[in-house]
Structures are given as structure tokens and as C-alpha cells.
Design a protein around this motif. Structure first.
Motif, PDB file in Angstrom:
ATOM      1  N   GLU A 348       0.833  -1.204   0.000  1.00  0.00           N
ATOM      2  CA  GLU A 348       0.000   0.000   0.000  1.00  0.00           C
ATOM      3  C   GLU A 348       0.868   1.254   0.000  1.00  0.00           C
ATOM      4  OE1 GLU A 348      -3.702   2.075   0.163  1.00  0.00           O
ATOM      5  OE2 GLU A 348      -3.438  -0.113   0.162  1.00  0.00           O
ATOM      6  N   GLY A 349       0.586   2.157  -0.958  1.00  0.00           N
ATOM      7  CA  GLY A 349       1.281   3.434  -1.011  1.00  0.00           C
ATOM      8  C   GLY A 349       2.695   3.393  -1.563  1.00  0.00           C
ATOM      9  N   ARG A 350       3.112   2.259  -2.119  1.00  0.00           N
ATOM     10  CA  ARG A 350       4.513   2.131  -2.528  1.00  0.00           C
ATOM     11  C   ARG A 350       4.707   2.163  -4.048  1.00  0.00           C
ATOM     12  NH1 ARG A 350       8.426  -1.826   0.393  1.00  0.00           N
ATOM     13  NH2 ARG A 350       9.803  -0.281  -0.587  1.00  0.00           N
ATOM     14  N   ALA A 351       3.694   2.581  -4.787  1.00  0.00           N
ATOM     15  CA  ALA A 351       3.861   2.669  -6.242  1.00  0.00           C
ATOM     16  C   ALA A 351       5.020   3.594  -6.607  1.00  0.00           C
ATOM     17  CB  ALA A 351       2.564   3.151  -6.893  1.00  0.00           C
ATOM     18  N   LYS A 352       5.139   4.689  -5.863  1.00  0.00           N
ATOM     19  CA  LYS A 352       6.202   5.664  -6.163  1.00  0.00           C
ATOM     20  C   LYS A 352       7.592   5.074  -5.976  1.00  0.00           C
ATOM     21  CE  LYS A 352       6.192   7.699  -1.502  1.00  0.00           C
ATOM     22  NZ  LYS A 352       5.317   6.641  -0.947  1.00  0.00           N
ATOM     23  N   ASP A 353       7.710   4.050  -5.116  1.00  0.00           N
ATOM     24  CA  ASP A 353       9.017   3.438  -4.876  1.00  0.00           C
ATOM     25  C   ASP A 353       9.505   2.630  -6.073  1.00  0.00           C
ATOM     26  OD1 ASP A 353       8.873   4.522  -2.347  1.00  0.00           O
ATOM     27  OD2 ASP A 353       8.119   2.674  -1.422  1.00  0.00           O
ATOM     28  N   ILE A 354       8.581   2.275  -6.965  1.00  0.00           N
ATOM     29  CA  ILE A 354       8.959   1.504  -8.142  1.00  0.00           C
ATOM     30  C   ILE A 354       9.692   2.384  -9.155  1.00  0.00           C
ATOM     31  CG2 ILE A 354       8.071   0.176 -10.117  1.00  0.00           C
ATOM     32  CD1 ILE A 354       5.771  -0.737  -8.344  1.00  0.00           C
ATOM     33  N   LEU A 355       9.348   3.670  -9.229  1.00  0.00           N
ATOM     34  CA  LEU A 355       9.867   4.526 -10.305  1.00  0.00           C
ATOM     35  C   LEU A 355      11.386   4.644 -10.318  1.00  0.00           C
ATOM     36  CD1 LEU A 355       7.217   7.394 -10.578  1.00  0.00           C
ATOM     37  CD2 LEU A 355       7.177   5.076 -11.494  1.00  0.00           C
ATOM     38  N   PRO A 356      12.039   4.967  -9.202  1.00  0.00           N
ATOM     39  CA  PRO A 356      13.513   5.044  -9.271  1.00  0.00           C
ATOM     40  C   PRO A 356      14.167   3.691  -9.519  1.00  0.00           C
ATOM     41  CG  PRO A 356      12.728   5.366  -7.020  1.00  0.00           C
ATOM     42  CD  PRO A 356      11.521   5.408  -7.895  1.00  0.00           C
ATOM     43  N   GLU A 394       9.859  -6.078 -14.189  1.00  0.00           N
ATOM     44  CA  GLU A 394       9.894  -7.206 -13.251  1.00  0.00           C
ATOM     45  C   GLU A 394      11.153  -7.180 -12.395  1.00  0.00           C
ATOM     46  OE1 GLU A 394       9.089 -11.982 -12.916  1.00  0.00           O
ATOM     47  OE2 GLU A 394       9.250 -11.084 -14.919  1.00  0.00           O
ATOM     48  N   ARG A 395      12.261  -6.814 -12.987  1.00  0.00           N
ATOM     49  CA  ARG A 395      13.486  -6.723 -12.197  1.00  0.00           C
ATOM     50  C   ARG A 395      13.362  -5.635 -11.111  1.00  0.00           C
ATOM     51  NH1 ARG A 395      16.019  -7.581 -17.344  1.00  0.00           N
ATOM     52  NH2 ARG A 395      16.634  -5.374 -17.558  1.00  0.00           N
ATOM     53  N   ALA A 396      12.726  -4.523 -11.471  1.00  0.00           N
ATOM     54  CA  ALA A 396      12.504  -3.462 -10.479  1.00  0.00           C
ATOM     55  C   ALA A 396      11.598  -3.944  -9.365  1.00  0.00           C
ATOM     56  CB  ALA A 396      11.915  -2.232 -11.160  1.00  0.00           C
ATOM     57  N   ILE A 397      10.552  -4.682  -9.713  1.00  0.00           N
ATOM     58  CA  ILE A 397       9.617  -5.185  -8.716  1.00  0.00           C
ATOM     59  C   ILE A 397      10.276  -6.245  -7.836  1.00  0.00           C
ATOM     60  CG2 ILE A 397       7.521  -6.587  -8.455  1.00  0.00           C
ATOM     61  CD1 ILE A 397       6.312  -4.866 -10.715  1.00  0.00           C
ATOM     62  N   GLU A 398      11.130  -7.064  -8.408  1.00  0.00           N
ATOM     63  CA  GLU A 398      11.885  -8.031  -7.597  1.00  0.00           C
ATOM     64  C   GLU A 398      12.710  -7.313  -6.536  1.00  0.00           C
ATOM     65  OE1 GLU A 398      14.104 -10.090 -10.555  1.00  0.00           O
ATOM     66  OE2 GLU A 398      12.517 -11.564 -10.961  1.00  0.00           O
ATOM     67  N   ARG A 399      13.294  -6.192  -6.898  1.00  0.00           N
ATOM     68  CA  ARG A 399      14.072  -5.403  -5.932  1.00  0.00           C
ATOM     69  C   ARG A 399      13.173  -4.791  -4.874  1.00  0.00           C
ATOM     70  NH1 ARG A 399      17.628  -1.416  -9.380  1.00  0.00           N
ATOM     71  NH2 ARG A 399      18.297  -0.784  -7.284  1.00  0.00           N
ATOM     72  N   LEU A 400      11.978  -4.337  -5.267  1.00  0.00           N
ATOM     73  CA  LEU A 400      11.020  -3.798  -4.307  1.00  0.00           C
ATOM     74  C   LEU A 400      10.633  -4.855  -3.295  1.00  0.00           C
ATOM     75  CD1 LEU A 400       9.017  -1.350  -3.633  1.00  0.00           C
ATOM     76  CD2 LEU A 400       7.333  -2.668  -4.936  1.00  0.00           C
ATOM     77  N   VAL A 401      10.314  -6.051  -3.809  1.00  0.00           N
ATOM     78  CA  VAL A 401       9.902  -7.153  -2.926  1.00  0.00           C
ATOM     79  C   VAL A 401      11.041  -7.532  -1.987  1.00  0.00           C
ATOM     80  CG1 VAL A 401       9.241  -9.588  -2.895  1.00  0.00           C
ATOM     81  CG2 VAL A 401       8.195  -8.032  -4.554  1.00  0.00           C
TER      82      VAL A 401
END
Length: 404
Positions: A348-356, A394-401
């Protein structure tokens, strides 16, 4: 001796109302960009739904060069051929009888709101002045348009705002009915809320708005700044719904990257924008009109419009595949190539964290509020770029997770 600008120059010389990423793109071709260091990026952001044909599309470049060697700007003391051709095309392809040209979506919406009130005064008197909009809507950055927009954060701190503006709940017809009255002059709505989270209107909602406006002699205004000119798979989104507004605003994709806006209206309403009531110094300039006409004619073809839906399906398939692996999205929604992925409760609220993270992986994307990842790429983005861009996402999302 000239020097190469740096990202630090932004902080030094520019007002701090933006917070751009740390890279500076310097060249674009199609759906790919390169920064000052020569690093390549795939563009899923599209200049916030503006670059409808990607970067430096030859059709637009040729229109720019050809018109640029003829005539750029005259002012509205005169008319010009490209503006007349653009207006004619818009009228022939839409419900509208008349077109007002300007330079941005905010200007188009400002004109629409002024026209709605002027029409009400002309036909029903000054007491018919109420405008109904919707919570979480976005209509521009002028004082009038941020007031009509349903996000108070954009109008806070700017003193008294225009009055007579009411906000209902999007996709909730009863909330509109409770506010409608004989003093209502217009209802302004996005067929799909963009900044509000990529939320499409239901057909029943828009049809109900049309009926309520007819019952109360109010105008129905569609803000299609973000949804128009092929973005949703039809030239304008109202065609998908079978609901015809009285006024429609257009910009973003209309110029394919060049600043152009338009307000379209039916004849009986347009008459209230009489000589001297409104204007735009740059609106309808020859250079912008020529480029917009080239973009419009290229987009308004079966190949491009049908291709938008095909690309939508590809984006959705890739996002669903990513989500099955990582569980970061609660819902994937949108129309055409305006797509939103709402974050799951755990993110929740972490969409912005994906951009960088995406930038570091070589992908440009957007958000629509803190909880929705937004994509608005070129309408003709190659399938190979979609696949590669999704691999980078997907690579960015893997890093987020991994950081959770």
C-alpha cells in the motif's frame, strides 16, 4: 564557452515545484530514450500520455519541418490554413460543430468551464452557476481548474478559490443526483479518471449523467485531455460509451509532444463564446496546428486504433504474469494504453518506490497517486519494446519485494 547542464542545475535554477529523476534524457527515437551518458531507456510513461507516436516520429518531424519553413505564428488577429484544417478534421470526426484551439489541457478545460457558465447566463440567468465535478478528479492547474478538480491538495494555500463548485463521488450516480438542481450549469467528468487512479467510468454512470443533465438543462462536459486521440482505442473515449457530451476537451496526445489543446462543442453552446469573450495568444498557431493535424490523421486509422487494444492486452498479460510471481498488485485496470496497476495491501502506497528502481533498470513509468503504477506509452509501441520493458519492470519489482 557552453557547458553541459546537470541535474544539480535544476535545483539551482528552477522553481522547486517538480522533483525530476536524476537522469537527463537527451535523445529519443520511437519508444526508447538515451540520457547524457548514453544509457538507454524504454518509455512506458509517454510524457504522461502525451507522446502518442513516441519520440521523433517521422510523420511529426516532417510536419514540423515543412510548416516550420512556411509560417509559425500570426496571433488570432488572423487565421491560418493548418488551424482551419485541424478544426475541420475534429468536427468531421466527432460530435462537435465548433472548435476552440489553445496550447494545453488546462487551457482547454478553463475555456470549457467559462463557456458552460456563459451559456447558462445567456439562456437561464446568472443564478444557474453551479458546476459539479468528482472527488479525485483532475482538470488542470489554473485556479479555476484545480478548484473544479476533486483533489484539494492542489488548491490549498492559494487563497480564495472560485465558488459554486460541488464534488460528487465518481461512478456513484446517486451522489450526483443529490447535488443536481435547476442552478446546475454543468457536470464535468473524465470518462476515465487519470490522476485519480486510472478508474474507468461505468457505462451506466455516464448514461445517467447525460440523463440528469438533460433533466436540469445542464451541460455535460467530458474532460478527454488524457483519454482522447486514440489513447483508449477509439479516437475519443465517449465513442466507447455511446454517450455524447455537449463539450469535450482534448490535449496531450493531440499534439504528439507539441503543446496543443482543443475544446470541442455543439453549435448552440459554442455561440456563447462570442467575439471578445475568451482568447489565447498561442492557441491555433500554424506550427502547432500542422503537427496536431499530422498526429490526428495518423492515429485516426484502423491499424493504429485496433493496435491500441492489442497492445493493451499484451500489457495486461505481462502485468498479470508478474503479479502471479510477486503478488504486488491488487487490480490491473484501464482502457487502451492508459493502464493502472493498483498496489496490493502489502505494498500500500509504494507505487512511487517503483519509479527510481525502474529507472535504474532502464524503464520509465508513472504513478497515478501513491498507490497506482501507471503506464501511458506510445500508441504504436513495438511489441518487442513491451516485452523488454516488462522484463525491466519485473526486475525493479523483484528489488522492491526484496527490500520489503
Amino acid at each position: 564557452m557552453s557547458t553541459t547542464p546537470t541535474r544539480q542545475d535544476f535545483d539551482h535554477y528552477m522553481t522547486p515545484n517538480y522533483a525530476p529523476q536524476q537522469i537527463i534524457p537527451v535523445r529519443g527515437e520511437g519508444s526508447r530514450l538515451w540520457d547524457q551518458q548514453g544509457r538507454e531507456y524504454i518509455d512506458f510513461a509517454g510524457g504522461i500520455a502525451v507522446n502518442s507516436l513516441g519520440h521523433c516520429h517521422p510523420v511529426l518531424v516532417n510536419a514540423l519541418k515543412e510548416q516550420g519553413e512556411k509560417l509559425w505564428h500570426l496571433s488570432n488577429i488572423y487565421t491560418n490554413e493548418p488551424a482551419l484544417k485541424l478544426a475541420k478534421k475534429l468536427v468531421e470526426r466527432t460530435f462537435a460543430d465548433k472548435v476552440y484551439l489553445c496550447s494545453s489541457g488546462g487551457e482547454a478545460n478553463e475555456a470549457a468551464l467559462k463557456l458552460a457558465r456563459r451559456y447558462a447566463v445567456d439562456h437561464y440567468g446568472e443564478k444557474k452557476d453551479k458546476i459539479i465535478s468528482f472527488n479525485q478528479s483532475f482538470h488542470g492547474r489554473t485556479l479555476f481548474t484545480v478548484s473544479v478538480g476533486g483533489q484539494p491538495k492542489y488548491s490549498q494555500g492559494f487563497g480564495p478559490v472560485p465558488g459554486g463548485i460541488l464534488h460528487a463521488e465518481f461512478n456513484d450516480l446517486e451522489s450526483v443526483r443529490a447535488l443536481m438542481g435547476d442552478d446546475t450549469c454543468a457536470v464535468m467528468v473524465e470518462p476515465m479518471q487519470g490522476e485519480g487512479g486510472i478508474l474507468p467510468a461505468t457505462p451506466e454512470f455516464l448514461k445517467g449523467l447525460r440523463e440528469l443533465c438533460d433533466q436540469h438543462n445542464a451541460l455535460l462536459v467530458f474532460d478527454e485531455v488524457q483519454t482522447g486521440v486514440g489513447r483508449c482505442g477509439t479516437l475519443y473515449a465517449y465513442e466507447r460509451y455511446g454517450v455524447t457530451p455537449d463539450i469535450l476537451t482534448s490535449a496531450k496526445s493531440l499534439g504528439g509532444g507539441f503543446p496543443v489543446g482543443a475544446m470541442l462543442s455543439i453549435d448552440k453552446v459554442a455561440k456563447s463564446l462570442a467575439f471578445g469573450t475568451h482568447g489565447s495568444t498561442y492557441g491555433g498557431n500554424a506550427l502547432g496546428s500542422a503537427i496536431a493535424l499530422a498526429a490526428l490523421e495518423f492515429i485516426d486509422t484502423p491499424d493504429v486504433l485496433e493496435g491500441v487494444q492489442k497492445r493493451h492486452d499484451l500489457f495486461r498479460e505481462h502485468l498479470e504474469t508478474i503479479n502471479r510471481k510477486h503478488g504486488v498488485f491488487k487490480e490491473i485496470r484501464g482502457m487502451g494504453l492508459l493502464i493502472g496497476a493498483q498496489m496490493s495491501d502489502a505494498y500500500e502506497g509504494r507505487a512511487k518506490d517503483i519509479l527510481p528502481l525502474a529507472i535504474e533498470e532502464g524503464l520509465m513509468a508513472l504513478i497515478a497517486g501513491p498507490n497506482v503504477l501507471r503506464m501511458a506509452p506510445s500508441l504504436v509501441i513495438p511489441e518487442a519494446d513491451i516485452a523488454e520493458g516488462m522484463a525491466r519492470l519485473e526486475r525493479a519489482i523483484e528489488r522492491l519485494v526484496a527490500s520489503a
